[in-house]
Design a protein around this motif. Structure first.
Motif, PDB file in Angstrom:
ATOM      1  N   SER A 216       0.869  -1.177   0.000  1.00 13.08           N
ATOM      2  CA  SER A 216       0.000   0.000   0.000  1.00 13.08           C
ATOM      3  C   SER A 216       0.904   1.225   0.000  1.00 13.08           C
ATOM      4  CB  SER A 216      -0.894   0.016   1.236  1.00 13.08           C
ATOM      5  OG  SER A 216      -1.793  -1.070   1.223  1.00 13.08           O
ATOM      6  N   VAL A 217       0.824   2.026  -1.052  1.00 19.34           N
ATOM      7  CA  VAL A 217       1.742   3.150  -1.214  1.00 19.34           C
ATOM      8  C   VAL A 217       1.341   4.296  -0.288  1.00 19.34           C
ATOM      9  CG1 VAL A 217       2.137   2.515  -3.605  1.00 19.34           C
ATOM     10  CG2 VAL A 217       0.422   4.247  -3.071  1.00 19.34           C
ATOM     11  N   ILE A 218       2.296   5.208  -0.074  1.00 19.11           N
ATOM     12  CA  ILE A 218       1.960   6.473   0.565  1.00 19.11           C
ATOM     13  C   ILE A 218       2.301   7.605  -0.403  1.00 19.11           C
ATOM     14  CG2 ILE A 218       2.290   5.565   2.888  1.00 19.11           C
ATOM     15  CD1 ILE A 218       4.860   7.298   3.039  1.00 19.11           C
ATOM     16  N   CYS A 219       1.558   8.702  -0.287  1.00 22.16           N
ATOM     17  CA  CYS A 219       1.755   9.883  -1.115  1.00 22.16           C
ATOM     18  C   CYS A 219       1.775  11.084  -0.174  1.00 22.16           C
ATOM     19  CB  CYS A 219       0.632   9.997  -2.143  1.00 22.16           C
ATOM     20  SG  CYS A 219       0.807  11.390  -3.290  1.00 22.16           S
ATOM     21  N   PHE A 220       2.837  11.882  -0.196  1.00 21.29           N
ATOM     22  CA  PHE A 220       2.975  12.937   0.802  1.00 21.29           C
ATOM     23  C   PHE A 220       3.823  14.078   0.255  1.00 21.29           C
ATOM     24  CE2 PHE A 220       6.912  10.776   1.110  1.00 21.29           C
ATOM     25  CZ  PHE A 220       7.826  11.653   1.668  1.00 21.29           C
ATOM     26  N   LYS A 221       3.768  15.207   0.946  1.00 21.58           N
ATOM     27  CA  LYS A 221       4.629  16.352   0.678  1.00 21.58           C
ATOM     28  C   LYS A 221       5.598  16.490   1.846  1.00 21.58           C
ATOM     29  CE  LYS A 221       2.682  20.016  -1.099  1.00 21.58           C
ATOM     30  NZ  LYS A 221       1.811  21.185  -1.328  1.00 21.58           N
ATOM     31  N   ALA A 222       6.891  16.533   1.551  1.00 24.50           N
ATOM     32  CA  ALA A 222       7.884  16.650   2.621  1.00 24.50           C
ATOM     33  C   ALA A 222       7.735  17.970   3.372  1.00 24.50           C
ATOM     34  CB  ALA A 222       9.288  16.513   2.054  1.00 24.50           C
ATOM     35  N   THR A 223       7.370  19.023   2.669  1.00 18.19           N
ATOM     36  CA  THR A 223       7.030  20.318   3.251  1.00 18.19           C
ATOM     37  C   THR A 223       5.802  20.833   2.512  1.00 18.19           C
ATOM     38  OG1 THR A 223       8.301  21.707   1.726  1.00 18.19           O
ATOM     39  CG2 THR A 223       9.490  20.774   3.610  1.00 18.19           C
ATOM     40  N   PRO A 224       5.115  21.827   3.056  1.00 16.30           N
ATOM     41  CA  PRO A 224       3.951  22.354   2.343  1.00 16.30           C
ATOM     42  C   PRO A 224       4.269  22.859   0.937  1.00 16.30           C
ATOM     43  CG  PRO A 224       3.921  23.088   4.618  1.00 16.30           C
ATOM     44  CD  PRO A 224       5.236  22.400   4.413  1.00 16.30           C
ATOM     45  N   ALA A 225       5.519  23.270   0.693  1.00 19.63           N
ATOM     46  CA  ALA A 225       5.894  23.798  -0.624  1.00 19.63           C
ATOM     47  C   ALA A 225       6.476  22.730  -1.549  1.00 19.63           C
ATOM     48  CB  ALA A 225       6.910  24.928  -0.455  1.00 19.63           C
ATOM     49  N   SER A 226       6.649  21.508  -1.049  1.00 21.97           N
ATOM     50  CA  SER A 226       7.277  20.449  -1.848  1.00 21.97           C
ATOM     51  C   SER A 226       6.281  19.811  -2.806  1.00 21.97           C
ATOM     52  CB  SER A 226       7.844  19.367  -0.928  1.00 21.97           C
ATOM     53  OG  SER A 226       8.800  19.884  -0.047  1.00 21.97           O
ATOM     54  N   ASP A 282      13.710  19.134  11.453  1.00 23.81           N
ATOM     55  CA  ASP A 282      13.946  20.206  10.490  1.00 23.81           C
ATOM     56  C   ASP A 282      12.668  20.598   9.760  1.00 23.81           C
ATOM     57  OD1 ASP A 282      13.542  18.007   8.906  1.00 23.81           O
ATOM     58  OD2 ASP A 282      15.428  18.164   7.793  1.00 23.81           O
ATOM     59  N   ASP A 283      11.507  20.119  10.262  1.00 24.87           N
ATOM     60  CA  ASP A 283      10.208  20.416   9.667  1.00 24.87           C
ATOM     61  C   ASP A 283      10.071  19.877   8.244  1.00 24.87           C
ATOM     62  OD1 ASP A 283       9.092  21.706  11.892  1.00 24.87           O
ATOM     63  OD2 ASP A 283      10.097  23.586  11.375  1.00 24.87           O
ATOM     64  N   ILE A 284      10.839  18.841   7.955  1.00 17.55           N
ATOM     65  CA  ILE A 284      10.731  18.134   6.673  1.00 17.55           C
ATOM     66  C   ILE A 284      10.416  16.671   6.968  1.00 17.55           C
ATOM     67  CG2 ILE A 284      11.939  17.436   4.568  1.00 17.55           C
ATOM     68  CD1 ILE A 284      13.720  19.907   4.903  1.00 17.55           C
ATOM     69  N   LEU A 285       9.363  16.162   6.363  1.00 16.87           N
ATOM     70  CA  LEU A 285       9.001  14.768   6.592  1.00 16.87           C
ATOM     71  C   LEU A 285      10.011  13.834   5.933  1.00 16.87           C
ATOM     72  CD1 LEU A 285       5.117  14.789   6.081  1.00 16.87           C
ATOM     73  CD2 LEU A 285       6.363  14.512   8.233  1.00 16.87           C
ATOM     74  N   ASP A 286      10.541  12.917   6.718  1.00 15.32           N
ATOM     75  CA  ASP A 286      11.441  11.887   6.223  1.00 15.32           C
ATOM     76  C   ASP A 286      10.642  10.606   5.979  1.00 15.32           C
ATOM     77  OD1 ASP A 286      13.720  13.667   6.676  1.00 15.32           O
ATOM     78  OD2 ASP A 286      13.284  13.332   8.801  1.00 15.32           O
ATOM     79  N   GLY A 301      13.886  13.399   3.879  1.00 13.20           N
ATOM     80  CA  GLY A 301      12.846  13.826   2.965  1.00 13.20           C
ATOM     81  C   GLY A 301      13.259  14.947   2.034  1.00 13.20           C
ATOM     82  N   SER A 302      14.358  15.630   2.334  1.00 20.75           N
ATOM     83  CA  SER A 302      14.796  16.738   1.481  1.00 20.75           C
ATOM     84  C   SER A 302      15.513  16.255   0.235  1.00 20.75           C
ATOM     85  CB  SER A 302      15.704  17.684   2.268  1.00 20.75           C
ATOM     86  OG  SER A 302      16.860  17.015   2.723  1.00 20.75           O
ATOM     87  N   ASP A 303      16.273  15.160   0.336  1.00 16.23           N
ATOM     88  CA  ASP A 303      17.047  14.673  -0.809  1.00 16.23           C
ATOM     89  C   ASP A 303      17.032  13.152  -0.950  1.00 16.23           C
ATOM     90  OD1 ASP A 303      18.617  13.928   1.355  1.00 16.23           O
ATOM     91  OD2 ASP A 303      20.203  15.378   0.928  1.00 16.23           O
TER      92      ASP A 303
END
Length: 501
Positions: A216-226, A282-286, A301-303
């Motif tokens: 089951s996949v997940i779909c997300f934004k690491a930050t609101p602007a990502s 760092d407020d970025i979802l990993d 989650g940034s790179d």
């Protein structure tokens, strides 16, 4: 006389206190209930939402009979107040998935999208149980397989992809159950975007490595602007696979060939759903993912560089990760309950708690016979650290060596390093894969547990009876329950630490 008056006053206070405690217990016990269903079973995990607008969340779950057998009770909705059946929907095969909730028809009541074996994927009107759409119309379990459709796993909501004003869904399809265990010739799995109003395919792409998919996949934004990212994996119990990350936009363009490979496993695949959680403040979802082979990977989650990797030897993982605050720092931690051994010889479960900042194992135990349900987490005792609530299977053998199967709910307190049985309560039968739900169903300020299990005393893998329990507890709900269901309290694998995405 003075001493007598004091003693009388003390007696009155004790009497009043005991009366209040008895009344509280009466109120809590009145909210608990159990219902039993004959001739069906479940691998599904419950979802909860108010379907009848009475202010109490109701329970939706998938169910069914043996594989390839039809059932008139493949999807069930139960009233949260007393457990009576609100509605049921039939299916040509087991519905093992857990519901995705979305108000499709605009009546202010959540509707249900849920899938399972033999290309079963249905959308159901939450208020009355009427079918809104189904992906493949047939009574035959062989018909979808002949045209390349297999199991549907848990769908996730994505932004509106076709401009009709309603969010749509991303879902994986794959897993040919009739393939021989070690035969590498397997049909490629698919990722798909479907119109949530009609079930129409809006986009579709095969796995970039042409392998099967059970995740089951997940779909997300690491930050609101990502940009939106998709995490998905291939392979299975006996076939190697890969872990990928891709942009949602790539899937919408029907092409996953550019997906970035994060990890590979030569002999085992990636089945359990990933989780997205900020591991370094760092407020970025990993992203944290566990392979079938017992390797756990954490990616920035940034790179998507590797933060840490932990190997759990001698175990295989088919259950997902639980996220919570288990240590005394501000970084969320991980918990897993996985199987010891090598498929198909998996007999015992082992439990591990990992420090989120570095992946080091901080707690381990060996509790219960094999199951694939996932634990849930909540601060039960108010010590500002989460405890674990998990299902545990065990056996009792009589004097003539007959085995009888039971299950219970256990609570792990990491501060004390111990497990205790919840309320000394034992249930007949086994739980193979249903994760409990915890939350405040009726808004009374106390935690409720929804718990499912098979009811057979003599057999484990059965679909000839099941029980559903609402257990009203006296645990106060002081904060939001962040990981209170399979794939988290928001059902999407994202641990947000109260941050709104």
């Amino acid at each position: 006389m003075y001493k007598w008056n004091n003693a009388l006053a003390l007696l009155i206070r004790i009497s009043i206190t005991l009366s209040l405690l008895v009344w509280q217990y009466y109120l809590w016990s009145q909210n608990s209930w159990s219902v039993r269903f004959e001739d069906i079973g479940t691998f599904s995990s419950p979802r909860c939402t108010d379907l009848n607008a009475d202010g109490v969340k109701d329970i939706i779950l998938g169910a069914g009979r043996e594989e390839f057998e039809a059932s008139d009770s493949a999807i069930i909705a139960l009233d949260g107040r007393d457990g009576h059946l609100l509605w049921k929907v039939s299916g040509r095969d087991q519905i093992f998935g857990s519901a995705t909730l979305l108000d499709i028809n605009g009546d202010q009541i959540d509707d249900i999208i849920i899938g399972g074996r033999s290309a079963e994927l249905k959308a159901i009107n939450g208020s009355d149980g009427k079918l809104l759409w189904e992906f493949f119309k047939s009574r035959s379990t062989e018909a979808p397989r002949k045209v390349g459709w297999y199991n549907f796993y848990n769908a996730q909501l994505i932004p509106d992809a076709n401009g009709d004003g309603i969010r749509d869904i991303i879902v994986s399809n794959g897993g040919d159950v009739k393939a021989e265990p070690y035969d590498p010739r397997r049909p490629a799995g698919h990722l798909m975007v479907l119109d949530s109003k009609t079930g129409k395919v809006l986009a579709k792409a095969d796995m970039p490595d042409d392998k099967e998919i059970y995740m089951s996949v997940i779909c997300f934004k690491a930050t609101p602007a990502s940009p939106y990212k998709i995490i998905f994996g291939t392979g299975g119990e006996t076939i190697g696979g890969n872990l990928f990350v891709a942009d949602l936009d790539d899937l919408l363009a029907n092409d996953l060939s550019g997906a970035h490979k994060l990890a590979s496993s030569p002999d085992k695949g990636f089945i359990a759903p990933p989780v997205a959680v900020d591991l370094n403040n760092d407020d970025i979802l990993d992203v944290v993912v566990m392979g079938v082979d017992g390797n756990i990977y954490a990616y920035n989650g940034s790179d998507f560089d590797l933060i840490w990797q932990t190997a759990i030897d001698g175990c295989e993982a088919y259950s997902s990760l639980t996220v919570g605050q288990f240590t005394d720092d501000a970084i969320p931690d991980l918990f897993v309950s996985i199987a010891a051994g090598i498929w198909p010889k998996l007999e015992w479960n082992r439990q591990f708690m990992l420090d989120g900042k570095d992946g080091k194992i901080q707690f381990k135990d060996s509790l219960g016979f094999y199951q694939t349900s996932t634990a849930v987490a909540f601060d039960i005792n108010g010590d500002h650290r989460d405890e674990i609530l998990l299902s545990i299977n065990y056996q009792v053998q009589n004097q003539i060596f007959q085995k009888f199967f039971y299950n219970m709910l256990g609570i792990i307190d990491f501060e004390k390093g111990e497990m205790v049985q919840y309320n000394n309560q034992t249930f007949e039968g086994s739980n193979i894969s249903s994760t409990p739900y915890i939350g405040d169903l009726d808004g009374d300020g106390f935690l409720d547990i929804i718990y499912l299990h098979a009811s057979s005393l003599r057999h484990t893998y059965t679909f000839d009876g099941m029980e559903v329990h609402r257990i009203a507890t006296d645990y106060p709900v002081r904060d939001d329950v962040l990981w209170g269901a399979y794939m988290g309290s928001t059902y999407n694998g994202i641990y947000t630490m109260k941050r709104k995405m």
